[in-house]
Design an enzyme around this catalytic site. Structure first.
Site, mmCIF file in Angstrom:
data_model
loop_
_atom_site.group_PDB
_atom_site.id
_atom_site.type_symbol
_atom_site.label_atom_id
_atom_site.label_comp_id
_atom_site.label_asym_id
_atom_site.label_seq_id
_atom_site.Cartn_x
_atom_site.Cartn_y
_atom_site.Cartn_z
ATOM 1 N N CYS A 72 0.855 -1.181 0.000
ATOM 2 C CA CYS A 72 0.000 0.000 0.000
ATOM 3 C C CYS A 72 0.891 1.231 0.000
ATOM 4 C CB CYS A 72 -0.900 0.006 1.218
ATOM 5 S SG CYS A 72 -1.901 1.493 1.267
ATOM 6 N N GLY A 73 0.787 2.010 -1.047
ATOM 7 C CA GLY A 73 1.668 3.165 -1.234
ATOM 8 C C GLY A 73 1.413 4.283 -0.246
ATOM 9 N N HIS A 163 -3.388 -3.771 -10.542
ATOM 10 C CA HIS A 163 -4.103 -2.551 -10.931
ATOM 11 C C HIS A 163 -4.567 -2.649 -12.371
ATOM 12 C CE1 HIS A 163 -3.139 -0.257 -7.315
ATOM 13 N NE2 HIS A 163 -2.030 -0.962 -7.326
ATOM 14 N N GLU A 212 -10.816 0.675 -4.867
ATOM 15 C CA GLU A 212 -9.810 -0.214 -4.291
ATOM 16 C C GLU A 212 -10.363 -1.599 -3.994
ATOM 17 O OE1 GLU A 212 -7.299 0.774 -0.997
ATOM 18 O OE2 GLU A 212 -7.253 2.865 -1.605
ATOM 19 N N CYS A 221 -4.849 6.609 -3.791
ATOM 20 C CA CYS A 221 -4.261 5.287 -3.835
ATOM 21 C C CYS A 221 -2.840 5.419 -4.354
ATOM 22 C CB CYS A 221 -5.103 4.432 -4.773
ATOM 23 S SG CYS A 221 -4.383 2.865 -5.150
ATOM 24 N N GLY A 224 -1.812 2.725 -6.880
ATOM 25 C CA GLY A 224 -2.636 2.992 -8.068
ATOM 26 C C GLY A 224 -2.099 4.165 -8.872
HETATM 27 C C1 ZDR Z 1 -4.444 1.542 -3.014
HETATM 28 C C2 ZDR Z 1 -3.704 1.524 -1.743
HETATM 29 N N1 ZDR Z 1 -4.485 2.188 -0.755
HETATM 30 C C3 ZDR Z 1 -2.393 2.290 -1.933
HETATM 31 O O1 ZDR Z 1 -2.299 3.446 -1.471
HETATM 32 O O2 ZDR Z 1 -1.488 1.773 -2.560
HETATM 33 C C4 ZDR Z 1 -3.388 0.099 -1.439
HETATM 34 C C5 ZDR Z 1 -4.351 -0.627 -0.542
HETATM 35 C C6 ZDR Z 1 -4.423 -2.079 -0.913
HETATM 36 C C7 ZDR Z 1 -5.443 -2.316 -1.982
HETATM 37 N N2 ZDR Z 1 -6.778 -2.132 -1.485
HETATM 38 C C8 ZDR Z 1 -5.263 -3.748 -2.479
HETATM 39 O O3 ZDR Z 1 -4.328 -3.974 -3.268
HETATM 40 O O4 ZDR Z 1 -6.023 -4.662 -2.099
#
Ligand code: ZDR
Length: 275
Positions: A72-73, A163, A212, A221, A224
């Site tokens: 998670c970034g 993604h 997400e 995200c 993302g």
């Molecule tokens: C999108 C995300 N919040 C970020 O900032 O990278 C990552 C969260 C994880 C995402 N919901 C997943 O890959 O299941």
């Protein structure tokens, strides 16, 4: 359980120092409970700080539905700021073990406060099997996927987590709550996917909205935005360094010549508490 609530561009997380306080509960179940915005603390994920044998420190994250994503970034920027300012890892550049491999955040400090964090997110994985996505070998660039009687042109990128990027003329015209879940759970994505709708403004700027995996629509995200930067270059739409505008704010994304993606953005405290 002691926790700290933090947010990166409105993508909000519950951080728990599991070096200090060992949690023996089922972590997926705990995440479902604490992320609930009515019956819990409220958040887009539960983030655990853990010791590591191969890196300075280890991060685990759980989605609000209890699933465990690889990375998670936005959370890793919060994580890096927290471990630095709480003297857990007192390094400006630190290595973090995640399910997506080693990630290397660098704190941008102003009088010892981390005003932003630049993260080496590693190399994107573009091979279809690594997204993972069903189908023949090769990259997934501007390919048709049918959903709910509509056809979408998708470009798929893994930043450790999957993604699916779709370019549109206007991100505000997308019924995210309708198409998001259908794409997230489309049978071509065996581990499901995060879904990004992207509007190119010019060579250096895009607007992005995200659905997400395991969380629904969020304000931002990080992984993302990185995947979006890569998808823009693969489709010849922008330069390799862009600003991604999200509902919660902006991220600078660069797909550098060494093949790594760098993400720069803020990480803020909200409050601390006991659950
Ligand atoms: C999108 C995300 N919040 C970020 O900032 O990278 C990552 C969260 C994880 C995402 N919901 C997943 O890959 O299941």
């Amino acid at each position: 359980m002691k926790f700290t609530k933090m947010q990166g561009l409105g993508n909000d997380f519950i951080l728990v120092d599991s070096i200090k306080d060992d949690i023996s509960e089922d972590l997926g179940e705990l995440s479902r409970k604490v992320c609930d915005r009515h019956f819990g603390i409220g958040g887009d994920g539960l983030v655990l700080i853990l010791p590591s044998r191969e890196a300075d420190i280890r991060m685990r994250i759980f989605n609000p539905d209890g699933s465990e994503p690889e990375m998670c970034g936005n959370a890793i920027r919060c994580f890096a700021r927290y471990v630095y300012e709480h003297n857990i890892v007192r390094k400006k550049v630190l290595t973090v073990e995640t399910l997506a491999g080693l990630i290397v955040p660098e704190l941008i400090l102003e009088s010892e406060k981390a005003v932003s964090v630049r993260v080496d997110m590693g190399k994107p994985r573009l091979e279809r099997g690594l997204i993972p996505m069903e189908g023949p070998e090769g990259k997934v660039v501007n390919e048709t996927v049918a959903v709910d009687k509509e056809k979408y042109r998708v470009t798929c990128v893994s930043m450790g987590n999957p993604h699916c990027i779709i370019f549109v003329d206007d991100v505000n015209n997308v019924s995210l709550a309708q198409v998001g879940p259908s794409l997230e759970s489309h049978p071509v994505f065996p581990k499901k996917t995060n879904v990004e709708f992207v509007q190119v403004i010019n060579n250096q700027e895009v607007n992005m909205r995200v659905w997400e995996r395991g969380a629904g629509e969020t304000l931002a995200c990080g992984t993302g935005a990185c995947a979006t930067g890569v998808a823009c270059v693969l489709n010849g739409l922008t330069d390799k360094k862009i600003m991604v505008h999200l509902a919660g704010g902006d991220l600078v994304i660069e797909w550098a010549d060494n093949g790594h993606v760098y993400m720069t953005g803020p990480a803020e405290y909200v409050f601390t508490g006991e659950y």
